[in-house]
Design a protein around this motif. Sequence first.
Motif, PDB file in Angstrom:
ATOM      1  N   GLY A 276       0.793  -1.230   0.000  1.00  0.00           N
ATOM      2  CA  GLY A 276       0.000   0.000   0.000  1.00  0.00           C
ATOM      3  C   GLY A 276       0.817   1.268   0.000  1.00  0.00           C
ATOM      4  N   LEU A 277       2.051   1.199  -0.480  1.00  0.00           N
ATOM      5  CA  LEU A 277       2.959   2.348  -0.419  1.00  0.00           C
ATOM      6  C   LEU A 277       2.954   3.183  -1.688  1.00  0.00           C
ATOM      7  CD1 LEU A 277       5.979   0.635   1.378  1.00  0.00           C
ATOM      8  CD2 LEU A 277       4.012   1.827   2.383  1.00  0.00           C
ATOM      9  N   VAL A 278       2.338   2.689  -2.753  1.00  0.00           N
ATOM     10  CA  VAL A 278       2.170   3.448  -3.988  1.00  0.00           C
ATOM     11  C   VAL A 278       0.703   3.331  -4.408  1.00  0.00           C
ATOM     12  CG1 VAL A 278       4.551   3.208  -4.790  1.00  0.00           C
ATOM     13  CG2 VAL A 278       2.857   1.453  -5.386  1.00  0.00           C
ATOM     14  N   ASP A 279       0.299   4.211  -5.281  1.00  0.00           N
ATOM     15  CA  ASP A 279      -1.094   4.238  -5.721  1.00  0.00           C
ATOM     16  C   ASP A 279      -1.229   3.524  -7.065  1.00  0.00           C
ATOM     17  OD1 ASP A 279      -3.758   4.842  -6.161  1.00  0.00           O
ATOM     18  OD2 ASP A 279      -3.344   6.888  -6.872  1.00  0.00           O
ATOM     19  N   PRO A 280      -1.805   2.312  -7.086  1.00  0.00           N
ATOM     20  CA  PRO A 280      -2.035   1.641  -8.375  1.00  0.00           C
ATOM     21  C   PRO A 280      -3.242   2.278  -9.053  1.00  0.00           C
ATOM     22  CG  PRO A 280      -2.867   0.288  -6.575  1.00  0.00           C
ATOM     23  CD  PRO A 280      -2.259   1.498  -5.940  1.00  0.00           C
TER      24      PRO A 280
END
Length: 519
Positions: A276-280
């Motif tokens: 959950g550390l980047v926005d897909p």
Amino acid sequence: MLSNTRGLGDIPISERARFLASSRKRRPGVRARRVAVAAAALLAAALVLAPAAAFAAPSSSSGGYPPNTFPATAPSTTITWWTFTANAKSQVAAFNKVYPNIHVDTPLVGSDYTKLTTVVKGGSGGPDVAEIEYEYLPKFIATGGILDISKYVDKYKNLFYPWTWTQVSQGSAVYGVPQDVGPTALTYQPAVFAKDGLTVPKTWAEFAADARVIHDKNPKQYITYVPLNDGAWWTMLYWQAGAVMFKNTSQGWQVDLNSSVVKKVTDYWAGLIKDGLVDPTQDWTPSWENSVGQGTYAAMAGATWTPDYMVHPFSNAATANAWRMTDFPQWSTGDPVGANVGGASNVVLKQSKHPAAAALFAAWIDGSQQGVTTRITSVDKGGQGMTAAASNSDLLPAFSAPSSALGGQDPSPVISKAAASVNPNYQWSPWSDYVFNEMTIEFTKAANGNETWNQALDNLQHNVSVFGASMGYTMAPAPSGQSSGSAESAPSPALWVVIGLAVLAIAAFIYRRRLTAES
């Protein structure tokens, strides 16, 4: 194939960028681009260009730019240029100041590759010169409708980055003149990193560590996004890491889309998504534009044109001056290695009745001092605002002009370093549009948990290999050992021997049973 009904997200990445630059005041998502008609018609007659040496122009250079080697004059003719570059009329105007006898028509066509494919294959109805992105050039070369212009432009090869000349060449044949490039760079918000006590990451390991800190301190913010719909973005990352995903060998096309290098890069980003550390997300969509404008992302891994085309058009008052550019993160320390995303070439069609004039036009607008100056001048000042493929563009005053998209930063040192560090070994396949579409399908499924990322890569490998064969291309065995043409690996010769022996053994057993029964 591209069509007239595409949404903005379906347009090739570099065209989307150019479009956004020329339409900042329009409603986002409107595809139409107005291409101005060139200067008024001048004298038209049959063209018989004399050798360049006969028209040798006086040497002129500014700031160390190479002396002019283009012909000083040219006989009269009219040529047509299909382009989707911003402010095309400024390029034509600059060209006509030197060559007023060559009239250049630029009809409203844009990057309609479907129409271009039709006229190229049909052999008539096409332009003399067409702008084609590097990733789609092999497909057009394969049609046999693009002219080898090496005899016209080889003399200008030294004006361009060597890797860009490789992008437009196959063997000794040259099928276009490099126009612009998109070498990799990191666009970032210094205030976000400083607020969280971080320095700008120099390696991908540092990038991942910073991603956790940024998101932990502000759950509504991410270090960046992952565009699941953007195959060009993924290719950029694979290219930088050294993946050779396509190679045209003596045995045919080699496809290697699930190699260890590709898996390393994919696993890296898959891990950031899982945690959950980047926005897909999907880029070039309203929600993505809103996130960029609000400063949701601390950084954007992309090209040197990212600030002008992917940040500035969507920034609000609070984020308009928040961005700067720096070097792209590396997988290891040492000499920097980059890649390219976007960029295009200008090609001459075989059906052109004026190939010499067409080739001169392509070479001049992309390689001359005047043409390159227009190429790198910002869009709001009448230029294209792109990173030129010409290797000496950094010697021109316009190259080091402060960038309004970067709060007045002079990004020229970063751009020069990025353009010079592009990994030169990447080769595009003739099926880029299909590959990008399959990446979107498989990576979206993997991100949603419907398959593993390794399964996504294996499916990609299989599907692209089968597609290449279905299009009539000879497919060579993949270097990593995976199948190039069927869903399952073809049985090896040894396996056929085992199967044959088993059949013989069964037949012998049945024969003996029958003899026993008869006796």
